[in-house]
Design an enzyme around this catalytic site. Structure first.
Site, short mmCIF file in Angstrom:
data_model
loop_
_atom_site.label_atom_id
_atom_site.label_comp_id
_atom_site.label_asym_id
_atom_site.label_seq_id
_atom_site.Cartn_x
_atom_site.Cartn_y
_atom_site.Cartn_z
N SER A 106 58.66 43.98 30.87
CA SER A 106 57.64 44.23 31.88
C SER A 106 56.36 43.47 31.57
CB SER A 106 57.41 45.74 31.99
OG SER A 106 56.66 46.05 33.13
N ASP A 250 53.62 41.33 37.77
CA ASP A 250 53.92 41.22 36.34
C ASP A 250 55.27 40.52 36.18
OD1 ASP A 250 55.46 43.34 37.30
OD2 ASP A 250 55.25 44.53 35.49
N ASP A 252 58.35 41.31 35.62
CA ASP A 252 59.57 41.82 36.26
C ASP A 252 59.33 42.32 37.68
OD1 ASP A 252 58.17 44.08 35.30
OD2 ASP A 252 60.00 45.27 35.21
N ASP A 254 57.59 44.72 39.23
CA ASP A 254 57.52 46.09 39.72
C ASP A 254 56.08 46.56 39.84
OD1 ASP A 254 56.96 46.35 37.02
OD2 ASP A 254 58.48 47.89 36.62
#
Length: 463
Positions: A106, A250, A252, A254
């Site tokens: 993340s 970010d 990833d 999410d």
């Protein structure tokens, strides 16, 4: 270096001693334990597991280890390759798989990676399931199937286009309204998978796109957490390009943050607030965010006649509370939008599409829309943990000191004062104590944070 096992998955730095970092042995061990958990839930079934990853440098190596381990455990694999966290979650749902593993750390820096573990609904494992995986990983009694029982790679396929198609098909995403506004958007994808999907989504919405750090090299151009201090470059580009807004994700994808047309931060806490404002303007309903999120969501929800609920920090805690209270929108103040009509997961793609629809329909600029919301200011601080710091003792002492205030100990300790609040908790993803405060001015929020940091240091006898 560090290995952290929590509700947010198995997360650690690459290289170093086994059991203290995310090494190949640790990846195999935890993947095996995860498959055993899923097998327990599906006795006698040939399992199908989805794998997706972000673009960080160690991603291919970790993905190969995970895929090989899944096959060795007898599970079949659908590998969606470079894919966002919400995209991988959606792939589990649409492929009717038994689970999924997302390889991403993340917002953590480049030396980190992690295994995020999903159930058959494309949602994170519950706390109890996560603890079961951790316990099985330490048993060291693995028994793998013989040659005829190993799994197969069913497919290697891109899922990003399908994810975009599903977002654009939502009833509250008005593609034509956004196309008519023809927004000029700067995208900062911090050199990960957002650079693949976000420009494509925006162009499908008729936006003119200026790409910034969109090459998915894994060499992050700046600290990958989408906080104001890391976003000076996009602010300058927005002003130079005379863009309508900036979109920041970010690694990833999410978490979602917006930047206004004048280069100022829309503030990631207000990503969810604005999207919720739109959803609630179409139907009355409940909302959920975690204890560290802004009071602004509560204010907007109540203005529309709904009821606001708070959950413990962690996506699975938010989604559990959302299902419990029938929330129509929810998420986290870090820019995570969860829209159940698509799926129960933080999703920057759906957040962007809904936000742009609302901005287009309102006919406002970013700064004008931001001015319609209550003005709260958050200060997010942290204290690095050392072996000498007993976090539980610290939190007990703080709770006792403020026992006459409105205290919530669902997750750490949150103290709601009439005009502001402070939330103290041990991080799920880093070896730190998080100290979050919110007030009606930044000076007040920062003063409150420093006051509690000083109290913690006093309790721990830290200079």
């Amino acid at each position: 270096m560090t290995l952290i096992k929590s509700i947010s998955g198995i997360r650690g730095t690459i290289g170093g001693p086994v059991g203290e970092n995310l090494t190949p042995i640790d990846v195999v061990k935890f993947t095996t334990a995860y498959v055993r958990l899923i097998a327990e839930r599906n006795p006698g079934k040939k399992l199908v597991i989805v794998i997706g990853r972000d673009a960080r440098i160690s991603g291919e190596m970790v993905s190969n280890l995970v895929e090989g381990t899944l096959l060795a455990c007898g599970a079949d694999v659908i590998n969606v390759g470079l894919c966002t966290t919400p995209g991988t979650e959606m792939a589990v749902i649409t492929k009717k798989a038994d689970g999924g593993i997302i390889i991403t750390a993340s917002h953590n820096p480049r030396q980190w990676n992690a295994l995020k573990l999903l159930n058959a609904s494309g949602e994170f494992l519950s706390d109890a399931e996560g603890k079961r995986v951790l316990a099985m990983a330490e048993q060291n009694d693995y028994d793998y199937p013989a040659i005829d029982g190993i799994g197969h790679v069913l497919s290697r396929e891109d899922f990003n286009d399908e994810h975009i198609r599903l977002v654009l098909g939502l009833r509250l995403v008005d593609v034509e309204a956004v196309r008519r506004r023809h927004f000029k958007v700067v995208v900062d994808a911090v050199n990960s998978v957002g650079g693949i999907v976000m420009p494509k989504l925006l162009r499908a919405l008729g936006c003119e796109v200026v790409e910034l750090n969109c090459e998915p090299t894994g060499e992050f151009a700046h600290n990958p957490e989408p906080l104001p201090e890391h976003l000076t470059e996009i602010s300058q580009v927005i002003v130079r390009e005379k863009a309508d807004l900036g979109v920041v994700v970010d690694p990833d994808v999410d978490r979602l943050a917006f930047v206004s047309e004048d280069g100022s931060m829309f503030v990631e806490e207000y990503t969810l607030v604005a999207v919720a404002d739109y959803i609630l303007s179409t139907q009355c309903g409940n909302t959920v965010s975690n204890l560290s999120s802004s009071r602004a969501l509560r204010d907007v929800t109540e203005r529309h006649g709904g009821k606001y609920y708070a959950s413990a920090v962690g996506e699975v805690n938010v989604t559990t509370k959302m299902k419990e209270v029938g929330a129509i929108i929810g998420g986290e103040g870090n820019g995570g939008v969860i829209y159940p009509e698509l799926h129960y997961g933080r999703d920057a793609l759906v957040g962007t599409a809904l936000f742009l629809t609302y901005l287009a329909k309102r006919g406002l600029t970013m700064t004008q829309l931001r001015a319609t919301y209550p003005a709260y200011f958050a200060s997010k601080n942290k204290i690095q943990l050392t072996p000498a710091i007993d976090v539980d003792k610290v939190l007990r002492e703080i709770k006792e000191r403020y026992r006459n205030e409105q205290v919530n100990d669902t997750d750490g300790v949150k103290i709601d004062f009439p005009e502001n609040w402070v939330h103290l908790r041990k991080s799920n993803t880093e070896p730190i104590i998080r100290v979050y405060t919110e007030a009606k001015s930044m000076a007040e929020a920062e003063a409150l944070a420093q006051r509690f940091i000083a109290e913690i240091k006093q309790i721990c006898h830290i200079e």
